[in-house]
Design a protein around this motif. Structure first.
Motif, PDB file in Angstrom:
ATOM      1  N   PHE A  28       0.817  -1.210   0.000  1.00 58.54           N
ATOM      2  CA  PHE A  28       0.000   0.000   0.000  1.00 58.54           C
ATOM      3  C   PHE A  28       0.855   1.267   0.000  1.00 58.54           C
ATOM      4  CE2 PHE A  28      -3.520  -2.730   1.810  1.00 58.54           C
ATOM      5  CZ  PHE A  28      -4.247  -2.733   0.630  1.00 58.54           C
ATOM      6  N   SER A  29       2.023   1.233   0.627  1.00 58.80           N
ATOM      7  CA  SER A  29       2.882   2.418   0.596  1.00 58.80           C
ATOM      8  C   SER A  29       3.448   2.641  -0.811  1.00 58.80           C
ATOM      9  CB  SER A  29       4.001   2.315   1.627  1.00 58.80           C
ATOM     10  OG  SER A  29       4.816   1.203   1.373  1.00 58.80           O
ATOM     11  N   VAL A  30       3.768   1.570  -1.522  1.00 57.88           N
ATOM     12  CA  VAL A  30       4.225   1.715  -2.910  1.00 57.88           C
ATOM     13  C   VAL A  30       3.089   2.238  -3.790  1.00 57.88           C
ATOM     14  CG1 VAL A  30       4.987   0.411  -4.946  1.00 57.88           C
ATOM     15  CG2 VAL A  30       6.083   0.051  -2.749  1.00 57.88           C
ATOM     16  N   LEU A  31       1.874   1.783  -3.530  1.00 62.89           N
ATOM     17  CA  LEU A  31       0.747   2.297  -4.301  1.00 62.89           C
ATOM     18  C   LEU A  31       0.494   3.774  -4.004  1.00 62.89           C
ATOM     19  CD1 LEU A  31      -1.686  -0.740  -4.121  1.00 62.89           C
ATOM     20  CD2 LEU A  31      -0.241  -0.024  -6.022  1.00 62.89           C
ATOM     21  N   ALA A  32       0.750   4.211  -2.775  1.00 66.11           N
ATOM     22  CA  ALA A  32       0.629   5.638  -2.446  1.00 66.11           C
ATOM     23  C   ALA A  32       1.663   6.455  -3.218  1.00 66.11           C
ATOM     24  CB  ALA A  32       0.795   5.840  -0.944  1.00 66.11           C
ATOM     25  N   VAL A  33       2.869   5.927  -3.342  1.00 67.51           N
ATOM     26  CA  VAL A  33       3.892   6.605  -4.152  1.00 67.51           C
ATOM     27  C   VAL A  33       3.457   6.617  -5.621  1.00 67.51           C
ATOM     28  CG1 VAL A  33       6.288   6.499  -4.935  1.00 67.51           C
ATOM     29  CG2 VAL A  33       5.747   6.098  -2.539  1.00 67.51           C
ATOM     30  N   GLY A  34       2.787   5.557  -6.057  1.00 71.66           N
ATOM     31  CA  GLY A  34       2.267   5.514  -7.425  1.00 71.66           C
ATOM     32  C   GLY A  34       1.215   6.582  -7.667  1.00 71.66           C
ATOM     33  N   ILE A  38       1.317   9.711 -10.340  1.00 72.94           N
ATOM     34  CA  ILE A  38       0.250  10.084 -11.272  1.00 72.94           C
ATOM     35  C   ILE A  38      -0.064  11.574 -11.151  1.00 72.94           C
ATOM     36  CG2 ILE A  38      -2.221   9.812 -11.748  1.00 72.94           C
ATOM     37  CD1 ILE A  38      -1.885   6.853 -11.008  1.00 72.94           C
ATOM     38  N   VAL A  39      -0.127  12.062  -9.916  1.00 73.80           N
ATOM     39  CA  VAL A  39      -0.475  13.466  -9.684  1.00 73.80           C
ATOM     40  C   VAL A  39       0.628  14.393 -10.179  1.00 73.80           C
ATOM     41  CG1 VAL A  39      -0.931  15.168  -7.877  1.00 73.80           C
ATOM     42  CG2 VAL A  39      -2.004  12.916  -7.759  1.00 73.80           C
ATOM     43  N   GLN A  40       1.884  14.052  -9.900  1.00 73.86           N
ATOM     44  CA  GLN A  40       3.023  14.868 -10.312  1.00 73.86           C
ATOM     45  C   GLN A  40       3.538  14.384 -11.670  1.00 73.86           C
ATOM     46  OE1 GLN A  40       4.640  17.442  -8.632  1.00 73.86           O
ATOM     47  NE2 GLN A  40       2.973  17.450  -7.154  1.00 73.86           N
ATOM     48  N   ARG A  41       2.845  14.737 -12.722  1.00 73.71           N
ATOM     49  CA  ARG A  41       3.192  14.234 -14.058  1.00 73.71           C
ATOM     50  C   ARG A  41       4.560  14.683 -14.541  1.00 73.71           C
ATOM     51  NH1 ARG A  41       0.055  10.926 -16.705  1.00 73.71           N
ATOM     52  NH2 ARG A  41      -2.113  10.883 -16.132  1.00 73.71           N
ATOM     53  N   ASP A  42       5.070  15.793 -14.047  1.00 75.97           N
ATOM     54  CA  ASP A  42       6.355  16.295 -14.524  1.00 75.97           C
ATOM     55  C   ASP A  42       7.524  15.871 -13.639  1.00 75.97           C
ATOM     56  OD1 ASP A  42       5.412  17.788 -12.436  1.00 75.97           O
ATOM     57  OD2 ASP A  42       6.173  19.701 -13.179  1.00 75.97           O
ATOM     58  N   SER A  43       7.270  15.105 -12.598  1.00 80.17           N
ATOM     59  CA  SER A  43       8.314  14.730 -11.649  1.00 80.17           C
ATOM     60  C   SER A  43       8.944  13.387 -12.017  1.00 80.17           C
ATOM     61  CB  SER A  43       7.721  14.648 -10.236  1.00 80.17           C
ATOM     62  OG  SER A  43       8.668  14.133  -9.336  1.00 80.17           O
ATOM     63  N   LEU A  44      10.238  13.409 -12.255  1.00 81.44           N
ATOM     64  CA  LEU A  44      10.958  12.151 -12.481  1.00 81.44           C
ATOM     65  C   LEU A  44      11.209  11.416 -11.180  1.00 81.44           C
ATOM     66  CD1 LEU A  44      13.628  12.966 -15.208  1.00 81.44           C
ATOM     67  CD2 LEU A  44      11.681  11.438 -15.375  1.00 81.44           C
ATOM     68  N   ASP A  45      11.356  12.166 -10.081  1.00 77.64           N
ATOM     69  CA  ASP A  45      11.598  11.530  -8.780  1.00 77.64           C
ATOM     70  C   ASP A  45      10.450  10.614  -8.373  1.00 77.64           C
ATOM     71  OD1 ASP A  45      14.001  12.826  -8.559  1.00 77.64           O
ATOM     72  OD2 ASP A  45      13.188  14.472  -7.354  1.00 77.64           O
ATOM     73  N   ALA A  46       9.226  11.068  -8.599  1.00 74.21           N
ATOM     74  CA  ALA A  46       8.061  10.269  -8.215  1.00 74.21           C
ATOM     75  C   ALA A  46       8.006   8.961  -8.985  1.00 74.21           C
ATOM     76  CB  ALA A  46       6.788  11.078  -8.431  1.00 74.21           C
ATOM     77  N   ILE A  47       8.243   9.015 -10.281  1.00 76.44           N
ATOM     78  CA  ILE A  47       8.160   7.804 -11.096  1.00 76.44           C
ATOM     79  C   ILE A  47       9.324   6.863 -10.788  1.00 76.44           C
ATOM     80  CG2 ILE A  47       9.328   8.583 -13.189  1.00 76.44           C
ATOM     81  CD1 ILE A  47       6.019   6.791 -13.269  1.00 76.44           C
ATOM     82  N   VAL A  48      10.502   7.414 -10.485  1.00 87.39           N
ATOM     83  CA  VAL A  48      11.649   6.572 -10.123  1.00 87.39           C
ATOM     84  C   VAL A  48      11.390   5.883  -8.783  1.00 87.39           C
ATOM     85  CG1 VAL A  48      14.075   6.647  -9.414  1.00 87.39           C
ATOM     86  CG2 VAL A  48      13.351   7.812 -11.478  1.00 87.39           C
ATOM     87  N   ARG A 105      10.504   6.795 -19.257  1.00 84.05           N
ATOM     88  CA  ARG A 105      11.165   7.211 -20.501  1.00 84.05           C
ATOM     89  C   ARG A 105      10.381   8.326 -21.205  1.00 84.05           C
ATOM     90  NH1 ARG A 105      16.169   5.032 -22.059  1.00 84.05           N
ATOM     91  NH2 ARG A 105      15.456   5.809 -24.070  1.00 84.05           N
ATOM     92  N   GLU A 106       9.051   8.261 -21.149  1.00 88.64           N
ATOM     93  CA  GLU A 106       8.225   9.298 -21.768  1.00 88.64           C
ATOM     94  C   GLU A 106       8.382  10.638 -21.060  1.00 88.64           C
ATOM     95  OE1 GLU A 106       4.265   7.831 -21.709  1.00 88.64           O
ATOM     96  OE2 GLU A 106       4.654   6.289 -23.225  1.00 88.64           O
ATOM     97  N   ARG A 107       8.673  10.591 -19.765  1.00 81.25           N
ATOM     98  CA  ARG A 107       8.838  11.818 -18.995  1.00 81.25           C
ATOM     99  C   ARG A 107      10.237  12.403 -19.141  1.00 81.25           C
ATOM    100  NH1 ARG A 107       5.593  11.039 -13.312  1.00 81.25           N
ATOM    101  NH2 ARG A 107       3.652  10.329 -14.242  1.00 81.25           N
ATOM    102  N   GLY A 108      11.088  11.773 -19.891  1.00 82.39           N
ATOM    103  CA  GLY A 108      12.410  12.317 -20.144  1.00 82.39           C
ATOM    104  C   GLY A 108      13.531  11.616 -19.409  1.00 82.39           C
ATOM    105  N   GLY A 109      13.274  10.507 -18.780  1.00 85.61           N
ATOM    106  CA  GLY A 109      14.312   9.759 -18.087  1.00 85.61           C
ATOM    107  C   GLY A 109      15.191   9.005 -19.071  1.00 85.61           C
ATOM    108  N   GLU A 110      16.427   8.774 -18.656  1.00 81.61           N
ATOM    109  CA  GLU A 110      17.367   8.066 -19.535  1.00 81.61           C
ATOM    110  C   GLU A 110      17.817   6.767 -18.911  1.00 81.61           C
ATOM    111  OE1 GLU A 110      20.531  10.581 -20.742  1.00 81.61           O
ATOM    112  OE2 GLU A 110      19.173  12.209 -21.224  1.00 81.61           O
TER     113      GLU A 110
END
Length: 110
Positions: A28-34, A38-48, A105-110
């Motif tokens: 559930f904590s990983v799903l909260a980070v998920g 979703i909310v922070q679409r421009d954040s690479l930190d959140a998706i990582v 990758r779509e958000r600009g990650g390498e």
């Protein structure tokens, strides 16, 4: 869709008290980070962090299921369903990791 499916499977996996509370807390904590990802679409930190959390829960789910799997003579219908949903969630996590990696990758990650 990834969050919803894993939330539902985690809820079903926690229906019986076979798996410990750490299984629920971890997933559930990983799903909260998920949700944060979703909310922070421009954040690479959140998706990582979401991708890292999913990868870590693959390992912890394997440990939880293998250590706490009940003996065969104590398997009721609810226990079978609950553990089956936890295993199904575990089997879907590599696909979820791949999809989250594509979002990274779509958000600009390498």
């Amino acid at each position: 869709a990834i969050i919803l499916v894993h939330w539902l499977l985690t809820v079903w996996g926690c229906m019986n008290h076979i798996l410990p509370a750490s299984y629920a807390w971890g997933n559930f904590s990983v799903l909260a980070v998920g949700i944060w990802a979703i909310v922070q679409r421009d954040s690479l930190d959140a998706i990582v962090m979401f991708l890292t959390g999913l990868l870590l829960t693959v390992l912890t789910d394997i440990i939880h299921i293998s250590v706490f799997y009940p003996a065969h003579d104590h398997l009721g219908d609810t226990t079978r369903f609950s553990v089956g949903m936890a295993i199904f969630s575990l089997l879907l996590k590599p696909l979820a990791c791949y999809l989250v990696y594509r979002m990274y990758r779509e958000r600009g990650g390498e």
